[in-house]
Scaffold this motif. Structure first.
Motif, PDB file in Angstrom:
ATOM      1  N   PRO A 130     -96.259  -7.904  46.938  1.00  0.00           N
ATOM      2  CA  PRO A 130     -96.807  -9.030  46.164  1.00  0.00           C
ATOM      3  C   PRO A 130     -95.987  -9.480  44.970  1.00  0.00           C
ATOM      4  O   PRO A 130     -96.347 -10.438  44.306  1.00  0.00           O
ATOM      5  N   LEU A 131     -94.866  -8.808  44.685  1.00  0.00           N
ATOM      6  CA  LEU A 131     -94.042  -9.186  43.534  1.00  0.00           C
ATOM      7  C   LEU A 131     -92.585  -9.209  43.951  1.00  0.00           C
ATOM      8  O   LEU A 131     -92.100  -8.299  44.620  1.00  0.00           O
ATOM      9  N   ARG A 132     -91.850 -10.239  43.544  1.00  0.00           N
ATOM     10  CA  ARG A 132     -90.428 -10.343  43.876  1.00  0.00           C
ATOM     11  C   ARG A 132     -89.715 -11.156  42.811  1.00  0.00           C
ATOM     12  O   ARG A 132     -90.307 -12.053  42.197  1.00  0.00           O
ATOM     13  N   ALA A 133     -88.456 -10.834  42.602  1.00  0.00           N
ATOM     14  CA  ALA A 133     -87.630 -11.571  41.646  1.00  0.00           C
ATOM     15  C   ALA A 133     -86.957 -12.732  42.355  1.00  0.00           C
ATOM     16  O   ALA A 133     -86.519 -12.600  43.505  1.00  0.00           O
ATOM     17  N   VAL A 134     -86.879 -13.882  41.672  1.00  0.00           N
ATOM     18  CA  VAL A 134     -86.168 -15.026  42.240  1.00  0.00           C
ATOM     19  C   VAL A 134     -84.725 -14.639  42.500  1.00  0.00           C
ATOM     20  O   VAL A 134     -84.133 -14.997  43.516  1.00  0.00           O
ATOM     21  N   SER A 135     -84.133 -13.857  41.578  1.00  0.00           N
ATOM     22  CA  SER A 135     -82.789 -13.296  41.762  1.00  0.00           C
ATOM     23  C   SER A 135     -82.789 -11.878  41.228  1.00  0.00           C
ATOM     24  O   SER A 135     -83.296 -11.627  40.133  1.00  0.00           O
ATOM     25  N   ASN A 136     -82.231 -10.943  42.008  1.00  0.00           N
ATOM     26  CA  ASN A 136     -82.194  -9.545  41.583  1.00  0.00           C
ATOM     27  C   ASN A 136     -80.970  -9.218  40.747  1.00  0.00           C
ATOM     28  O   ASN A 136     -80.760  -8.062  40.356  1.00  0.00           O
ATOM     29  N   ARG A 151     -91.922 -13.915  40.853  1.00  0.00           N
ATOM     30  CA  ARG A 151     -93.061 -14.556  41.493  1.00  0.00           C
ATOM     31  C   ARG A 151     -94.015 -13.510  42.064  1.00  0.00           C
ATOM     32  O   ARG A 151     -93.590 -12.445  42.503  1.00  0.00           O
ATOM     33  N   TYR A 152     -95.286 -13.856  42.071  1.00  0.00           N
ATOM     34  CA  TYR A 152     -96.293 -12.930  42.576  1.00  0.00           C
ATOM     35  C   TYR A 152     -97.287 -13.683  43.461  1.00  0.00           C
ATOM     36  O   TYR A 152     -97.409 -14.907  43.402  1.00  0.00           O
ATOM     37  N   ASP A 153     -97.999 -12.927  44.294  1.00  0.00           N
ATOM     38  CA  ASP A 153     -98.956 -13.519  45.214  1.00  0.00           C
ATOM     39  C   ASP A 153    -100.239 -13.921  44.496  1.00  0.00           C
ATOM     40  O   ASP A 153    -100.537 -13.454  43.392  1.00  0.00           O
ATOM     41  N   SER A 154    -100.995 -14.777  45.153  1.00  0.00           N
ATOM     42  CA  SER A 154    -102.288 -15.191  44.628  1.00  0.00           C
ATOM     43  C   SER A 154    -103.201 -13.971  44.462  1.00  0.00           C
ATOM     44  O   SER A 154    -103.179 -13.050  45.289  1.00  0.00           O
ATOM     45  N   HIS A 199     -97.805 -19.105  39.903  1.00  0.00           N
ATOM     46  CA  HIS A 199     -97.669 -17.693  40.258  1.00  0.00           C
ATOM     47  C   HIS A 199     -96.276 -17.171  39.913  1.00  0.00           C
ATOM     48  O   HIS A 199     -95.659 -16.445  40.695  1.00  0.00           O
ATOM     49  N   THR A 200     -95.796 -17.546  38.751  1.00  0.00           N
ATOM     50  CA  THR A 200     -94.455 -17.161  38.306  1.00  0.00           C
ATOM     51  C   THR A 200     -94.489 -16.798  36.831  1.00  0.00           C
ATOM     52  O   THR A 200     -95.111 -17.489  36.034  1.00  0.00           O
ATOM     53  N   PHE A 201     -93.841 -15.682  36.480  1.00  0.00           N
ATOM     54  CA  PHE A 201     -93.661 -15.413  35.048  1.00  0.00           C
ATOM     55  C   PHE A 201     -92.169 -15.372  34.738  1.00  0.00           C
ATOM     56  O   PHE A 201     -91.344 -14.968  35.568  1.00  0.00           O
TER      57      PHE A 201
END
Length: 296
Positions: A130-136, A151-154, A199-201
Motif C-alpha cells: 500500500p505504500l510506494r515511492a514515486v522514485s527510490n 503514494r499510498y492506497d485508499s 493519496h500522496t505525501f
C-alpha cells in the motif's frame, strides 16, 4: 508490529521431534511468520533459523538466546507452548529460497549429535504493497533542496506519515511526522505535507549539505509494524570551470582555498591531463579546466 502479514501453511513436514510448515508465502514488502513445534525434551535447547539447500551446510541467520534479531529477521522461543516463531519483515524478491527450522543439540562423547531440522520453502509474491515511492533514488544540489513523493492506497488518508533516516528501517531516526491531517509539519530543514485527496505525501529537504546523502524511508504509522519504503538520497557534485587563453596550455593549473591569492592553500593541481585528490578533480581540456567536488 507486522507488515501486511501473509502466511500460507501448505502442509507440515519434519520428524516427531520437530515439525513445521513445508512452505510459506509472503507479499513483496510485507512479512511472514514461520512456527515450528518441538518435543518437551528440547524445551531448553537453542533454536535457530538458517538458509541453504542442505541442512548440514545452511547459513545460520538468527538463534535464540544469542542473536534473536538480525536485520529484518527475528526468532522467539515459546517454551510454554513448545514452539518457536521466525518472522521475516519487509520482504524482498531475494528472500525467496530454502530455509530450515533447527534445534541445536550438544556434543556427546566427542560425537556430534544430529540437529533436528525441518525444511521450509519461502516464496515472495509481488502482491500489492500500500505504500510506494514515486522514485527510490533522488538527488539535489549542494545548499539547494530536493523533493520526495510517496503514494499510498485508499484507506490510509488519516494515518500519520513520516520521514526517517538510517540504513535499517527497523531503527531509523524519524526526522518529521504529520499529525494525521493535511497540515504541513516541519522540523529544522525538513518538511512533510500530506495530500489526502491525491493519496500522496511530499517530503522537502532544504539547505542540503554533503552529509545529507544517506538512506531514508517514507513511512506510515499504524498498529503493528509501520509501513515503510526506502529512498536513496544523494547530493549532486559541484563543478566550476575556468577558461584561459592560447599559450597557457602547458602551464600547471591549480585550485586553492583562501581569500588571498598569494597565500591560498593549494588543494590540487594538474599533472598531465587529469589529477584526482580526495573529492576534488581537475580535468584539463583545450583552454578549459574544471574542478568538481563530490563532498567534504
Amino acid at each position: 508490529m507486522w507488515l501486511s502479514p501473509a502466511l500460507l501453511f501448505l502442509c507440515f513436514s519434519g520428524s516427531l521431534s520437530l515439525m513445521g510448515p513445508s512452505s510459506v508465502t509472503g507479499n513483496l514488502g510485507g512479512s511472514l511468520s514461520v512456527q515450528c513445534q518441538y518435543e518437551e525434551d528440547y524445551r531448553t535447547y537453542k533454536k535457530y533459523w538458517c538458509r541453504g539447500q542442505s541442512e548440514s551446510t545452511c547459513d545460520k541467520i538468527v538463534e535464540t538466546n544469542v542473536e534473536e534479531k538480525r536485520g529484518r529477521v527475528s526468532i522467539r522461543d515459546h517454551p510454554d507452548s513448545l514452539t518457536f516463531i521466525v518472522t521475516m519483515e519487509n520482504l524482498t524478491a531475494e528472500d525467496t529460497g530454502s530455509y530450515w527450522c533447527r534445534i541445536q543439540k550438544v556434543w556427546l562423547l566427542d560425537i556430534w549429535s544430529y540437529d533436528p531440522s525441518v525444511q521450509v520453502n519461502v516464496s515472495v509474491s509481488p502482491g500489492s504493497y500500500p505504500l510506494r515511492a514515486v522514485s527510490n533514488a533522488v538527488s539535489g544540489p549542494l545548499r539547494g533542496s530536493l523533493i520526495v513523493q510517496c503514494r499510498y492506497d485508499s484507506g490510509w488518508e488519516t494515518y500519520k506519515k513520516w520521514w526517517c533516516r538510517g540504513a535499517e528501517w527497523s531503527n531509523c531516526r524519524i526526522l518529521v511526522i504529520t499529525n494525521g491531517s493535511e497540515e504541513k509539519a516541519k522540523s529544522n530543514q525538513v518538511s512533510i505535507k500530506d495530500n489526502q485527496k491525491l493519496h500522496t505525501f511530499t517530503v522537502t529537504m532544504e539547505e542540503l549539505r554533503w552529509n545529507d546523502a544517506d538512506t531514508y524511508w517514507c513511512g506510515i504509522e499504524k498498529s503493528g509494524t509501520d509501513l515503510g519504503v526506502e529512498v536513496k538520497v544523494t547530493i549532486d557534485p559541484v563543478t566550476m570551470q575556468c577558461h584561459y587563453g592560447p599559450g597557457w596550455e602547458t602551464y600547471v593549473k591549480s585550485w586553492c582555498q583562501d581569500a588571498d591569492l598569494n597565500s591560498c592553500n593549494i588543494l590540487v593541481q594538474t599533472s598531465g591531463l587529469e589529477l584526482k585528490k580526495n573529492h576534488v578533480s581537475i580535468n584539463q581540456k583545450k583552454h578549459t579546466f574544471s574542478m568538481t567536488i563530490w563532498g567534504e
